[in-house]
Design an enzyme around this catalytic site. Structure first.
Site, PDB file in Angstrom:
ATOM      1  CB  SER A   1      37.846 -23.470  12.706  1.00 30.53           C
ATOM      2  OG  SER A   1      38.067 -22.131  12.404  1.00 30.53           O
TER       3      SER A   1
ATOM      4  CG  ASP B   1      36.135 -18.474  18.487  1.00 31.51           C
ATOM      5  OD1 ASP B   1      37.060 -17.829  17.969  1.00 31.51           O
ATOM      6  OD2 ASP B   1      35.726 -19.567  18.064  1.00 31.51           O
TER       7      ASP B   1
ATOM      8  CG  HIS C   1      38.817 -20.680  17.235  1.00 32.22           C
ATOM      9  ND1 HIS C   1      37.558 -20.681  16.672  1.00 32.22           N
ATOM     10  CD2 HIS C   1      39.645 -21.125  16.249  1.00 32.22           C
ATOM     11  CE1 HIS C   1      37.625 -21.087  15.418  1.00 32.22           C
ATOM     12  NE2 HIS C   1      38.884 -21.377  15.133  1.00 32.22           N
TER      13      HIS C   1
HETATM   14  N1  LIG Z   1      48.346 -19.751  13.443  1.00 29.67           N
HETATM   15  C1  LIG Z   1      47.293 -18.914  13.846  1.00 29.67           C
HETATM   16  C2  LIG Z   1      46.194 -19.655  14.567  1.00 29.67           C
HETATM   17  C3  LIG Z   1      45.573 -20.695  13.734  1.00 29.67           C
HETATM   18  C4  LIG Z   1      44.454 -21.392  14.459  1.00 29.67           C
HETATM   19  O1  LIG Z   1      43.962 -20.931  15.473  1.00 29.67           O
HETATM   20  N2  LIG Z   1      44.029 -22.500  13.908  1.00 29.67           N
HETATM   21  C5  LIG Z   1      42.926 -23.212  14.511  1.00 29.67           C
HETATM   22  C6  LIG Z   1      41.869 -23.388  13.482  1.00 29.67           C
HETATM   23  S1  LIG Z   1      41.352 -21.799  12.890  1.00 29.67           S
HETATM   24  C7  LIG Z   1      40.188 -22.132  11.692  1.00 29.67           C
HETATM   25  O2  LIG Z   1      40.178 -22.991  10.913  1.00 29.67           O
HETATM   26  C8  LIG Z   1      43.425 -24.546  15.043  1.00 29.67           C
HETATM   27  O3  LIG Z   1      42.689 -25.508  15.091  1.00 29.67           O
HETATM   28  N3  LIG Z   1      44.685 -24.564  15.459  1.00 29.67           N
HETATM   29  C9  LIG Z   1      45.345 -25.773  15.905  1.00 29.67           C
HETATM   30  C10 LIG Z   1      45.352 -26.000  17.385  1.00 29.67           C
HETATM   31  O4  LIG Z   1      45.858 -27.079  17.782  1.00 29.67           O
HETATM   32  O5  LIG Z   1      44.846 -25.182  18.156  1.00 29.67           O
HETATM   33  C11 LIG Z   1      47.830 -17.847  14.751  1.00 29.67           C
HETATM   34  O6  LIG Z   1      49.001 -17.945  15.017  1.00 29.67           O
HETATM   35  O7  LIG Z   1      47.042 -16.996  15.158  1.00 29.67           O
END
Ligand SMILES: N[C@@H](CCC(=O)N[C@@H](CSC=O)C(=O)NCC(=O)O)C(=O)O
EC number: 3.1.2.12
Length: 281
Positions: free
Chosen positions: A148, A225, A258
Site C-alpha cells: 500500500s 480490495d 487489502h
Molecule cells: N485504520 C484504517 C485502515 C488502515 C489500513 O487498512 N491500513 C493498511 C495499509 S493502508 C495503505 O497504506 C494496513 O496495512 N493496516 C495494518 C494491518 O495490519 O492490516 C481504517 O480503520 O479503515
C-alpha cells in the site's frame, strides 16, 4: 550509532529481532525489526527491505505476514523499518492517513513536518549504515518490497536507486499518489501545494526516467480490495511503464482484499521473485 536489541525471538531457526536507536536524520528515537537466518552457515546475506502501509509499525509485517519461513528457507536477511518518525514531540495529525504512521517515505519540505519527516534519507542513508554495522557479512545484493503506502515506497525508493536494488515488489501499492486522495493529502502537507515538487516522489513519474537498469517489478493486487477504486488504480502507472518499456508483472488476484491475509498468501511467490533476481545480479 548504537542500536539496542529490545526483542528477540527464535523463528524458523533464525532470529526475529527488534531494535531501538536514536535517529539523527529523524531527530527522534526509532524502532526497526531485522530477521536473521542466524543458524545457517551461509557467509554472505542478501538483504530484502519491507516497507509497511498506513497506520503500521514494523510489527504488522513481522507478526502477520508469515515471511520468516521464506526468509529462512532462502537464507536472506530482512529489514523492516517503522513507517514514520514517532513520539509525543513529533508532529502528528488526528487523521490516520497523515502524520505518524503515514510518512509516505518522502523528505518533507514543509512546516511542521520538515524537521522530522525525512524518511527517504533515513531509509537510504542512515539505516543502511546501521544495518551494515549489525550484519558485517552482507553480500551487497538488496531488493525492496512493501504494501500500500509502503508498496509505493518500495517502488519510489527502488526506482530512485536502480543500481542498488535487484528487484522491486509490491502488494496493493498506491501506484499514482499525485492522482489519488491519500497521496494528494500527504504530498500537499509534506511537500507543499506546488505539484512539480511531488514528481520526484511519485512512482508514476519516476517510471518515465531513462534508467540505466530496468528493474524487474512484481505487483499483486486483490480484486476485492476496498481501497482499489479510489486509491490504488493501476492504469496510469502501467500505461506510463509500457511507454517506457519497463519490466512489470502486474497480477490481479481474484477474491483477495487489502489485508495481511493477502500478503501472507503471496509471500512465498514474492520471496522467490526477489531471491531469483538477487542471485542473477
Ligand atoms: N485504520 C484504517 C485502515 C488502515 C489500513 O487498512 N491500513 C493498511 C495499509 S493502508 C495503505 O497504506 C494496513 O496495512 N493496516 C495494518 C494491518 O495490519 O492490516 C481504517 O480503520 O479503515
Amino acid at each position: 550509532m548504537i542500536a539496542e536489541v529490545i526483542e528477540r525471538h527464535y523463528s524458523f531457526e533464525g532470529e526475529m529481532l527488534k531494535y531501538r536507536h536514536q535517529s539523527e536524520v529523524l531527530a527522534c528515537e526509532m524502532t526497526f525489526s531485522l530477521y536473521l537466518p542466524t543458524l545457517v552457515t551461509k557467509k554472505d546475506y542478501s538483504l530484502i527491505w519491507w516497507l509497511s502501509g498506513l497506520t503500521c509499525t514494523d510489527d504488522n509485517f513481522t507478526q502477520k505476514s508469515g515471511f520468516q519461513k521464506y526468509a529462512a528457507a532462502h537464507e536472506v536477511a530482512v529489514i523492516i523499518p517503522d513507517t514514520s518518525p514517532r513520539g509525543i514531540e513529533i508532529p502528528d495529525s488526528p487523521d490516520w492517513d497523515l502524520g505518524q504512521g503515514a510518512s509516505f517515505y518522502v523528505n518533507a519540505t514543509e512546516e511542521p513536518w520538515q524537521k522530522n519527516y525525512q524518511m527517504y534519507s533515513y531509509l537510504t542513508e542512515e539505516l543502511p549504515k546501521i544495518v551494515s554495522d549489525l550484519i558485517p557479512n552482507l553480500s551487497g545484493n538488496e531488493s525492496i518490497m512493501g504494501h500500500s503506502m509502503g508498496g509505493h515506497g518500495a517502488l519510489m525508493v527502488g526506482l530512485k536507486n536502480p543500481t542498488r536494488f535487484s528487484a522491486i515488489s509490491a502488494f496493493a501499492p498506491i501506484l499514482s499518489p499525485s492522482q489519488v486522495p491519500w497521496g494528494q493529502k500527504a504530498f500537499t502537507h509534506y511537500l507543499g501545494k506546488d505539484k512539480s515538487s511531488w514528481e520526484q516522489w511519485d512512482a508514476t513519474n519516476l517510471i518515465t526516467k531513462p534508467f540505466q537498469h530496468k528493474l524487474p517489478i512484481l505487483i499483486t493486487q486483490g480484486s476485492e480490495d476496498n481501497f482499489y477504486e479510489n486509491q490504488l488504480q493501476e492504469y496510469s502507472f502501467l500505461a506510463t511503464a509500457k511507454e517506457n518499456k519497463q519490466n512489470i508483472n502486474y497480477q490481479k488476484v481474484v477474491g483477495y482484499d487489502h489485508s495481511y491475509f493477502t500478503i501472507a498468501s503471496f509471500m512465498e511467490e514474492h520471496f522467490k521473485f526477489h531471491v531469483t533476481n538477487m542471485e542473477n545480479q
